[in-house]
Design an enzyme around this catalytic site. Structure first.
Site, PDB file in Angstrom:
ATOM      1  N   ARG A  42       8.640   5.138   1.534  1.00 20.71           N
ATOM      2  CA  ARG A  42       9.401   5.670   2.672  1.00 20.71           C
ATOM      3  C   ARG A  42       9.907   7.092   2.417  1.00 20.71           C
ATOM      4  O   ARG A  42      10.339   7.754   3.352  1.00 20.71           O
ATOM      5  CB  ARG A  42      10.556   4.729   3.035  1.00 20.71           C
ATOM      6  CG  ARG A  42      10.044   3.432   3.654  1.00 20.71           C
ATOM      7  CD  ARG A  42      11.141   2.561   4.211  1.00 20.71           C
ATOM      8  NE  ARG A  42      10.615   1.493   5.046  1.00 20.71           N
ATOM      9  CZ  ARG A  42      10.390   0.241   4.647  1.00 20.71           C
ATOM     10  NH1 ARG A  42      10.635  -0.103   3.404  1.00 20.71           N
ATOM     11  NH2 ARG A  42       9.911  -0.661   5.491  1.00 20.71           N
ATOM     12  N   GLY A  48       0.817  -1.213   0.000  1.00 21.44           N
ATOM     13  CA  GLY A  48       0.000   0.000   0.000  1.00 21.44           C
ATOM     14  C   GLY A  48       0.848   1.259   0.000  1.00 21.44           C
ATOM     15  O   GLY A  48       2.018   1.234  -0.368  1.00 21.44           O
ATOM     16  N   HIS A  72       4.250   2.154  -8.074  1.00 20.82           N
ATOM     17  CA  HIS A  72       3.291   1.037  -8.053  1.00 20.82           C
ATOM     18  C   HIS A  72       2.371   1.092  -9.281  1.00 20.82           C
ATOM     19  O   HIS A  72       2.044   0.059  -9.865  1.00 20.82           O
ATOM     20  CB  HIS A  72       2.423   1.107  -6.793  1.00 20.82           C
ATOM     21  CG  HIS A  72       3.174   0.937  -5.512  1.00 20.82           C
ATOM     22  ND1 HIS A  72       3.384   1.966  -4.629  1.00 20.82           N
ATOM     23  CD2 HIS A  72       3.763  -0.156  -4.961  1.00 20.82           C
ATOM     24  CE1 HIS A  72       4.063   1.520  -3.584  1.00 20.82           C
ATOM     25  NE2 HIS A  72       4.318   0.245  -3.763  1.00 20.82           N
ATOM     26  N   GLN A  93      15.236  -8.426  -3.259  1.00 19.69           N
ATOM     27  CA  GLN A  93      13.925  -9.053  -3.036  1.00 19.69           C
ATOM     28  C   GLN A  93      13.491  -9.838  -4.275  1.00 19.69           C
ATOM     29  O   GLN A  93      13.006 -10.963  -4.179  1.00 19.69           O
ATOM     30  CB  GLN A  93      12.902  -7.966  -2.714  1.00 19.69           C
ATOM     31  CG  GLN A  93      11.450  -8.431  -2.782  1.00 19.69           C
ATOM     32  CD  GLN A  93      10.486  -7.385  -2.285  1.00 19.69           C
ATOM     33  OE1 GLN A  93      10.382  -7.183  -1.091  1.00 19.69           O
ATOM     34  NE2 GLN A  93       9.763  -6.733  -3.172  1.00 19.69           N
TER      35      GLN A  93
HETATM   36  O1  PAF Z   1       7.966  -4.833  -2.003  1.00 18.96           O
HETATM   37  C1  PAF Z   1       7.009  -4.864  -1.204  1.00 18.96           C
HETATM   38  O2  PAF Z   1       6.175  -3.953  -1.157  1.00 18.96           O
HETATM   39  C2  PAF Z   1       6.861  -6.045  -0.267  1.00 18.96           C
HETATM   40  O3  PAF Z   1       8.099  -6.499   0.167  1.00 18.96           O
HETATM   41  C3  PAF Z   1       6.017  -7.188  -0.850  1.00 18.96           C
HETATM   42  C4  PAF Z   1       6.686  -7.803  -2.062  1.00 18.96           C
HETATM   43  C5  PAF Z   1       4.640  -6.677  -1.231  1.00 18.96           C
HETATM   44  C6  PAF Z   1       5.856  -8.297   0.186  1.00 18.96           C
HETATM   45  O4  PAF Z   1       5.229  -7.832   1.335  1.00 18.96           O
END
Ligand code: PAF
Length: 286
Positions: A190, A30, A36, A152
């Site tokens: 952030r 969110g 996004h 990630q």
């Molecule tokens: O990148 C993010 O926002 C988070 O690490 C994710 C991939 C949604 C997992 O909570």
């Protein structure tokens, strides 16, 4: 646009969407920003329908991190997603995601180690665990993640391969180029923690990274370029540098000198209440 908070309605919604054609998933926590929305728009190019998950995952925050402060603005996020024509928002409660008695953890070794895995112990276990659950819950044909979180992305790809997750093939996990502000700062939820002064100073991060990359690509010594990068950040207003490293772009092996394969410069540094991360490609010009 359907917004669902528990598993039964999610399953019905997903079944209906999957009958209509391929389904893309954009996992998020969110506090949506342009980065996004870029993922959502890219998702639309790969699938008939787009689902976005919104869940501030407590298992990926360590003690003393910003779980409580992390911005939560579901109504605003949903309005943005409706504007993008998203079909489904999966916004589970913590209870729906981790019901009483929940006891399973996914830990990916190798690519999780060092970098953010070093400064945030347990973080990638939390990420791998929740993303595995999201894949099983939504059963997407493709899933999209920002390249800003390069490590990630590597962890999720490794996890999906190792666990034979139901995505059709490994290329179904799509990394999308980092969205940046005009001054080069990577977009991040952030960034909202920064005061106007810190926000101005934060632009020294991409600038210092580009300078280091020019030095490395020009044949300069890697350790000297990384030391200058750290000095530039501290001079630019950052309080500390968690790491500044050159790594093999795929396997994430640490590099002390340039190699003839794609490399990545990865940095995490703290300014005010924010810990900012960024990464950029490094290529040798041989
Ligand atoms: O990148 C993010 O926002 C988070 O690490 C994710 C991939 C949604 C997992 O909570």
């Amino acid at each position: 646009m359907q917004i669902v908070h528990s598993l039964d309605p999610l399953r019905s919604a997903v079944n209906a969407l999957r009958q209509a054609g391929p389904l893309a998933l954009v996992p998020t926590m969110g506090a949506l920003h342009e980065g996004h929305l870029t993922l959502v728009r890219e998702a639309r190019r790969h699938a008939r329908s787009v689902a976005v998950s919104i869940f501030v995952n407590p298992r990926q925050f360590g003690a003393g991190e910003d779980l409580d402060a992390y911005p939560r603005q579901l109504e605003r996020d949903c309005a943005l997603l409706a504007g993008e024509g998203v079909e489904l928002v999966w916004a589970p409660t913590a209870e729906a995601m981790y019901p009483q008695g929940y006891a399973t953890n996914i830990s990916v070794s190798g690519v999780s180690e060092g970098l953010c895995g070093g400064s945030r112990p347990g973080h990638f276990d939390g990420v791998a665990t929740v993303v595995c659950k999201l894949f099983n819950q939504v059963r997407p044909d493709v899933a999209l993640f920002g390249e800003k979180d390069w490590q990630q992305l590597a962890v999720i790809r490794r996890m999906a391969r190792d666990l034979d997750l139901t995505l059709p093939h490994v290329d179904a996990i799509i990394g999308v180029q980092t969205a940046r502000e005009e001054d080069g700062l990577a977009r991040s939820s952030r960034n909202a923690y920064l005061t106007p002064e810190q926000r101005g100073q934060a632009a020294s991060l991409p600038a210092a990274m580009r300078k280091a990359i020019t030095a490395i690509e020009g044949g300069g010594a890697v350790d000297a370029a990384l030391a200058t990068l750290a000095d530039d950040l501290l001079a630019g207003g950052f309080a500390s540098v968690d790491y500044a490293e050159l790594r093999d772009a795929q396997a994430l092996a640490k590099l002390d000198s340039a190699i003839d394969r794609p490399m990545r410069l990865l940095v995490a540094a703290r300014i005010g209440k924010a810990r900012l991360i960024d990464n950029m490609a490094v290529v040798t010009r041989t």
